[in-house]
Design a protein around this motif. Structure first.
Motif, PDB file in Angstrom:
ATOM      1  N   ALA A  42       0.834  -1.217   0.000  1.00 40.80           N
ATOM      2  CA  ALA A  42       0.000   0.000   0.000  1.00 40.80           C
ATOM      3  C   ALA A  42       0.864   1.260   0.000  1.00 40.80           C
ATOM      4  CB  ALA A  42      -0.928  -0.014   1.214  1.00 40.80           C
ATOM      5  N   THR A  43       1.962   1.238   0.732  1.00 41.04           N
ATOM      6  CA  THR A  43       2.855   2.409   0.793  1.00 41.04           C
ATOM      7  C   THR A  43       3.440   2.716  -0.580  1.00 41.04           C
ATOM      8  OG1 THR A  43       3.429   1.831   3.076  1.00 41.04           O
ATOM      9  CG2 THR A  43       4.883   3.372   1.929  1.00 41.04           C
ATOM     10  N   THR A  44       3.796   1.646  -1.328  1.00 44.35           N
ATOM     11  CA  THR A  44       4.357   1.828  -2.670  1.00 44.35           C
ATOM     12  C   THR A  44       3.367   2.539  -3.575  1.00 44.35           C
ATOM     13  OG1 THR A  44       5.414  -0.335  -2.346  1.00 44.35           O
ATOM     14  CG2 THR A  44       5.577   0.662  -4.540  1.00 44.35           C
ATOM     15  N   PHE A  45       2.136   2.050  -3.589  1.00 47.38           N
ATOM     16  CA  PHE A  45       1.138   2.631  -4.492  1.00 47.38           C
ATOM     17  C   PHE A  45       0.728   4.044  -4.058  1.00 47.38           C
ATOM     18  CE2 PHE A  45       0.338  -1.916  -5.550  1.00 47.38           C
ATOM     19  CZ  PHE A  45       0.625  -1.808  -6.913  1.00 47.38           C
ATOM     20  N   THR A  46       0.759   4.280  -2.751  1.00 45.82           N
ATOM     21  CA  THR A  46       0.474   5.637  -2.272  1.00 45.82           C
ATOM     22  C   THR A  46       1.518   6.627  -2.820  1.00 45.82           C
ATOM     23  OG1 THR A  46      -0.542   4.817  -0.236  1.00 45.82           O
ATOM     24  CG2 THR A  46       0.228   7.089  -0.215  1.00 45.82           C
ATOM     25  N   SER A  47       2.791   6.214  -2.780  1.00 45.50           N
ATOM     26  CA  SER A  47       3.858   7.083  -3.288  1.00 45.50           C
ATOM     27  C   SER A  47       3.769   7.250  -4.803  1.00 45.50           C
ATOM     28  CB  SER A  47       5.225   6.503  -2.911  1.00 45.50           C
ATOM     29  OG  SER A  47       5.378   6.440  -1.512  1.00 45.50           O
ATOM     30  N   LEU A  48       3.419   6.178  -5.526  1.00 45.71           N
ATOM     31  CA  LEU A  48       3.291   6.274  -6.983  1.00 45.71           C
ATOM     32  C   LEU A  48       2.149   7.205  -7.371  1.00 45.71           C
ATOM     33  CD1 LEU A  48       3.855   2.549  -8.073  1.00 45.71           C
ATOM     34  CD2 LEU A  48       5.419   4.482  -8.362  1.00 45.71           C
ATOM     35  N   LEU A  69      -5.873  -1.484  -8.704  1.00 44.21           N
ATOM     36  CA  LEU A  69      -7.021  -2.390  -8.809  1.00 44.21           C
ATOM     37  C   LEU A  69      -6.575  -3.831  -8.998  1.00 44.21           C
ATOM     38  CD1 LEU A  69      -9.303  -0.206 -11.117  1.00 44.21           C
ATOM     39  CD2 LEU A  69      -9.808  -0.860  -8.759  1.00 44.21           C
ATOM     40  N   ALA A  70      -5.571  -4.020  -9.886  1.00 41.53           N
ATOM     41  CA  ALA A  70      -5.099  -5.375 -10.170  1.00 41.53           C
ATOM     42  C   ALA A  70      -4.412  -6.001  -8.960  1.00 41.53           C
ATOM     43  CB  ALA A  70      -4.129  -5.339 -11.360  1.00 41.53           C
ATOM     44  N   SER A  71      -3.781  -5.180  -8.133  1.00 41.55           N
ATOM     45  CA  SER A  71      -3.044  -5.693  -6.972  1.00 41.55           C
ATOM     46  C   SER A  71      -3.926  -5.865  -5.748  1.00 41.55           C
ATOM     47  CB  SER A  71      -1.880  -4.751  -6.637  1.00 41.55           C
ATOM     48  OG  SER A  71      -1.015  -4.611  -7.746  1.00 41.55           O
ATOM     49  N   GLY A  72      -5.181  -5.405  -5.826  1.00 42.81           N
ATOM     50  CA  GLY A  72      -6.111  -5.608  -4.720  1.00 42.81           C
ATOM     51  C   GLY A  72      -5.981  -4.618  -3.579  1.00 42.81           C
ATOM     52  N   PHE A  73      -5.346  -3.458  -3.843  1.00 41.00           N
ATOM     53  CA  PHE A  73      -5.173  -2.470  -2.775  1.00 41.00           C
ATOM     54  C   PHE A  73      -6.190  -1.321  -2.840  1.00 41.00           C
ATOM     55  CE2 PHE A  73      -0.922  -4.355  -2.829  1.00 41.00           C
ATOM     56  CZ  PHE A  73      -0.731  -4.578  -1.473  1.00 41.00           C
ATOM     57  N   TYR A  74      -7.176  -1.456  -3.735  1.00 46.70           N
ATOM     58  CA  TYR A  74      -8.117  -0.344  -3.902  1.00 46.70           C
ATOM     59  C   TYR A  74      -9.011  -0.159  -2.680  1.00 46.70           C
ATOM     60  CZ  TYR A  74     -11.019   2.963  -6.496  1.00 46.70           C
ATOM     61  OH  TYR A  74     -11.675   4.087  -6.921  1.00 46.70           O
ATOM     62  N   GLY A  75      -9.155  -1.216  -1.880  1.00 46.48           N
ATOM     63  CA  GLY A  75      -9.967  -1.106  -0.674  1.00 46.48           C
ATOM     64  C   GLY A  75      -9.259  -0.407   0.465  1.00 46.48           C
ATOM     65  N   ASN A  76      -7.959  -0.204   0.316  1.00 44.43           N
ATOM     66  CA  ASN A  76      -7.198   0.481   1.362  1.00 44.43           C
ATOM     67  C   ASN A  76      -7.534   1.971   1.340  1.00 44.43           C
ATOM     68  OD1 ASN A  76      -4.715   2.051   2.351  1.00 44.43           O
ATOM     69  ND2 ASN A  76      -4.234  -0.046   3.020  1.00 44.43           N
ATOM     70  N   VAL A  77      -7.932   2.507   2.480  1.00 45.58           N
ATOM     71  CA  VAL A  77      -8.378   3.904   2.566  1.00 45.58           C
ATOM     72  C   VAL A  77      -7.268   4.861   2.150  1.00 45.58           C
ATOM     73  CG1 VAL A  77      -9.185   5.717   4.120  1.00 45.58           C
ATOM     74  CG2 VAL A  77     -10.050   3.384   4.371  1.00 45.58           C
ATOM     75  N   HIS A  78      -6.052   4.599   2.616  1.00 42.82           N
ATOM     76  CA  HIS A  78      -4.945   5.506   2.306  1.00 42.82           C
ATOM     77  C   HIS A  78      -4.608   5.493   0.821  1.00 42.82           C
ATOM     78  CE1 HIS A  78      -4.228   6.313   6.531  1.00 42.82           C
ATOM     79  NE2 HIS A  78      -4.152   5.000   6.787  1.00 42.82           N
ATOM     80  N   VAL A  83      -5.092   8.049  -4.605  1.00 43.00           N
ATOM     81  CA  VAL A  83      -5.555   8.039  -6.007  1.00 43.00           C
ATOM     82  C   VAL A  83      -6.488   9.225  -6.246  1.00 43.00           C
ATOM     83  CG1 VAL A  83      -6.917   6.769  -7.712  1.00 43.00           C
ATOM     84  CG2 VAL A  83      -5.267   5.548  -6.275  1.00 43.00           C
ATOM     85  N   LEU A  84      -7.358   9.485  -5.276  1.00 43.12           N
ATOM     86  CA  LEU A  84      -8.252  10.648  -5.377  1.00 43.12           C
ATOM     87  C   LEU A  84      -7.442  11.946  -5.464  1.00 43.12           C
ATOM     88  CD1 LEU A  84     -10.961  12.152  -5.121  1.00 43.12           C
ATOM     89  CD2 LEU A  84     -10.851  11.773  -2.656  1.00 43.12           C
ATOM     90  N   GLY A  85      -6.445  12.071  -4.586  1.00 41.48           N
ATOM     91  CA  GLY A  85      -5.602  13.270  -4.614  1.00 41.48           C
ATOM     92  C   GLY A  85      -4.833  13.395  -5.916  1.00 41.48           C
ATOM     93  N   MET A  86      -4.410  12.245  -6.480  1.00 37.86           N
ATOM     94  CA  MET A  86      -3.684  12.253  -7.750  1.00 37.86           C
ATOM     95  C   MET A  86      -4.554  12.823  -8.865  1.00 37.86           C
ATOM     96  SD  MET A  86      -3.704  10.323 -10.811  1.00 37.86           S
ATOM     97  CE  MET A  86      -4.325   8.731 -10.302  1.00 37.86           C
TER      98      MET A  86
END
Length: 637
Positions: A42-48, A69-78, A83-86
């Motif tokens: 989750a930390t990786t995708f948050t930074s990306l 979505l493919a990695s299954g981290f879309y349910g993570n709030v952070h 992604v919203l901020g991006m």
């Protein structure tokens, strides 16, 4: 580094993601994860997502979204909030709104992202509605939230909502920092509430440079040049004791505020301050300095500044074009417009409008037609300002059918377009058509302004329509339009031409311009010759010569007045005075555009390179006319 794990990679990816210059390195590091069989978390995708927002690339961001979505981290709030901020940072409001709707647990960061996204895209109303929704969900706005919505209120000019939000800031009892105080200051300044802006500024314990710049900009936007200068002087006095010196934004704001004031007291000393600060080569500051010199009718100084700037952008080129056009130097304005295009800059609406205005003033139809072709090529034909300038150019050139054709294509013409058509018909003798267009304009819900009434009164003057002129004068007063010198000039001309000399005199005497503008009395004097009114003519001449003792046209008109009633001795005496004063009536000029070159001629001027050729051609035409006259006489015999 001998041993690399996910933590070290995430640390580097996060560091690079914060800088737009290095954000691309985050994606290169992400690609290396697969080489070491490391799976992103989750930390990786948050930074990306942050990296995609830093470079403001929605396509790269969409790719990150797909990997999430493919990695299954879309349910993570952070991750979802990142992604919203991006999408918000990339200006993709639709995608941001979709992600926000899919987010069940919305924290203040998610709400702030959506509010920021709407405000950034100019959808201020939705941004403020999001604030209401956030508060209904039980979340309290923070300093960042209030700063965003205050910016929205300022850009909307919504003083009422701005004060309501200010009240929320006070009642929330949060710790207010400089950024929030500056947002309040900017909001009040943008809403023209200078008293509240000053009050907020005085309440700031340690105002920073942004605070001072906002205060000076507020004074500038409200036309309070001297107040802005006072604030600038206070800032300069503080800079002697604190590390807070005026920057580019400060100088831009103060030059904008004082541009219309006498530059000997304001503009030139400020220019010296720019040089002392080492900002004389700044294109940002240079634009406002050039504008200041043009506003003070010093084109030579403006040209010096223009030449001193090494890398010129389209804005400073446009300042030169607009400046020369405003001073009536149409040829130079068009010259700089052509040079701008040759330098590789693209014409914008401001430069096109100024070039078209110069073509209209020169009645250079061929130049105007080429500009029209450029307008079509650049896709600005739908722009209302450019369309109005095109209509004005064709109308002033006498091609009213083309002007009306362009006017007819516009769905909802603005006041400039209507004024151009009314002025065109009025100046070319079709007063009735001008009056009908004015009536149509009123039915469309547009109120006449001072330009409209100048065109209407001028049309009445050309046709000698006294009653209609009085009617429009009454309408102008009823509409609250304060008459200027052009309105009085039209009315004095109308009354004088129709023999109502006493009424014309009373109008000049009762106007605020009788003691400032001798041309009003000169119009009356000229009409006194036609109606042979010696007493009125002498009185008008005295008024002109009182203001301008060496005015040659008035001396010549007075001489003509004496001659018109047979007082040859007095006429001769005035002529002697003219010769003693060595006065000459300014020669009239005529010009013609041949193959893109404007040729100017005046009486007794032998400086033109082809003067002999022109004279020979004139002699040839005269000889042909004489032959034709002799032929006609022989035929009639």
């Amino acid at each position: 580094m001998p041993t690399r794990n996910l933590i070290t990679y995430n640390t580097l990816i996060s560091s690079f993601s914060k800088s737009p210059q290095h954000a691309i390195s985050s994606f290169k590091l992400f690609r290396e994860l697969s080489w070491f069989d490391l799976k992103p978390n989750a930390t990786t995708f948050t930074s990306l997502a942050h990296a995609s927002g830093s470079i403001e690339d929605p396509f790269v961001g969409a790719g990150v979204h797909c990997r999430v979505l493919a990695s299954g981290f879309y349910g993570n709030v952070h991750v979802k909030t990142s992604v919203l901020g991006m999408y918000s940072d990339c200006g993709d409001v639709e995608s941001a709104d979709r992600v926000f709707d899919e987010t069940e647990e919305r924290d203040s960061v998610a709400w702030n992202c959506m509010i920021f996204s709407y405000v950034r895209s100019g959808n201020f109303g939705n941004g403020l509605r999001m604030l209401n929704g956030m508060m209904r969900d039980g979340l309290l706005p923070n300093r960042f939230t209030f700063s965003i919505v205050l910016s929205a209120c300022g850009r909307m000019g919504d003083w009422v909502r701005g004060r309501v939000i200010h009240a929320h800031v006070i009642t929330s009892e949060m710790l207010v920092d400089n950024s929030l105080e500056n947002a309040l200051l900017d909001m009040y300044s943008s809403c023209d509430d200078l008293s509240s802006a000053v009050s907020v500024f005085e309440s700031i314990e340690k105002p920073d440079l942004v605070s001072w710049n906002s205060l000076i900009s507020g004074f500038s936007n409200s036309g309070e040049g001297e107040e802005a200068m006072g604030a600038f002087v206070r800032l300069k006095s503080l800079s002697q004791f604190e590390e807070m010196k005026p920057d580019e934004y400060t100088f831009v704001a103060i030059f904008s505020a004082t541009a219309a004031l006498p530059y000997i007291y304001y503009g030139k000393p400020l220019h010296a301050e720019v040089c002392k600060a080492g900002l004389e080569g700044s294109i940002f500051v240079g634009n406002t300095v050039v504008n200041m010199y043009f506003m003070n009718e010093d084109p030579c100084a403006a040209l010096d500044i223009f030449r001193s700037i090494p890398e010129k952008d389209v804005v400073i080129w446009t300042e030169m074009i607009v400046g020369y056009s405003r001073l009536g130097e149409g040829e130079l304005a068009i010259k700089y417009f052509s040079s701008m295009l040759e330098e590789g800059h693209k014409a914008d609406t401001f430069s096109l409008c100024s070039a078209l205005s110069s073509s209209a003033d020169l009645a250079a139809l061929r130049q105007g037609e080429m500009l029209h072709a450029l307008v079509v090529k650049t896709g600005y034909e739908e722009n209302m300002c450019v369309s109005g300038s095109l209509i004005d150019m064709y109308a002033k050139s006498g091609y009213l059918d083309r002007a009306f054709s362009l006017f007819h294509r516009i769905q909802n013409p603005d006041l400039k377009c209507w004024n151009s058509m009314i002025g065109g018909y009025g100046n070319h003798g079709d007063a009735e058509r001008a009056f009908k267009l004015c009536s149509q304009m009123k039915r469309q819900g547009l109120d006449p302004d001072h330009v409209t009434y100048v065109s209407l009164l001028s049309a009445c003057s050309h046709r000698g329509l006294v009653d209609r002129g009085r009617f429009y004068w009454f309408c102008m007063m009823s509409d609250g339009v304060i008459p200027g010198v052009k309105h009085y000039t039209c009315m004095v001309s109308l009354l004088s031409r129709t023999g109502l000399l006493k009424e014309a005199k009373e109008m000049i005497v009762n106007s605020p311009f009788g003691r400032k503008y001798p041309e009003l009395w000169r119009i009356l004097l000229s009409s006194c010759i036609n109606f042979r009114d010696l007493d009125m003519g002498i009185y008008a001449a005295e008024q002109v010569l009182c203001l301008e003792p060496d005015d040659s046209p008035s001396h010549i008109l007075l001489s003509n007045l004496y001659a018109s009633i047979g007082r040859w001795d007095d006429a001769a005496e005035i002529r002697k005075k003219i010769r003693l004063l060595m006065l000459e009536k300014d020669p009239g000029l005529s010009w013609i555009d041949v193959k893109g070159i404007v040729n100017i001629f005046s009486a007794d001027d032998e400086s033109h390179q082809q003067a002999d050729d022109c004279r020979n051609e004139l002699f040839r035409l005269q000889a042909n006319l004489k032959k034709w006259e002799i032929s006609e006489i022989i035929i009639n015999i």
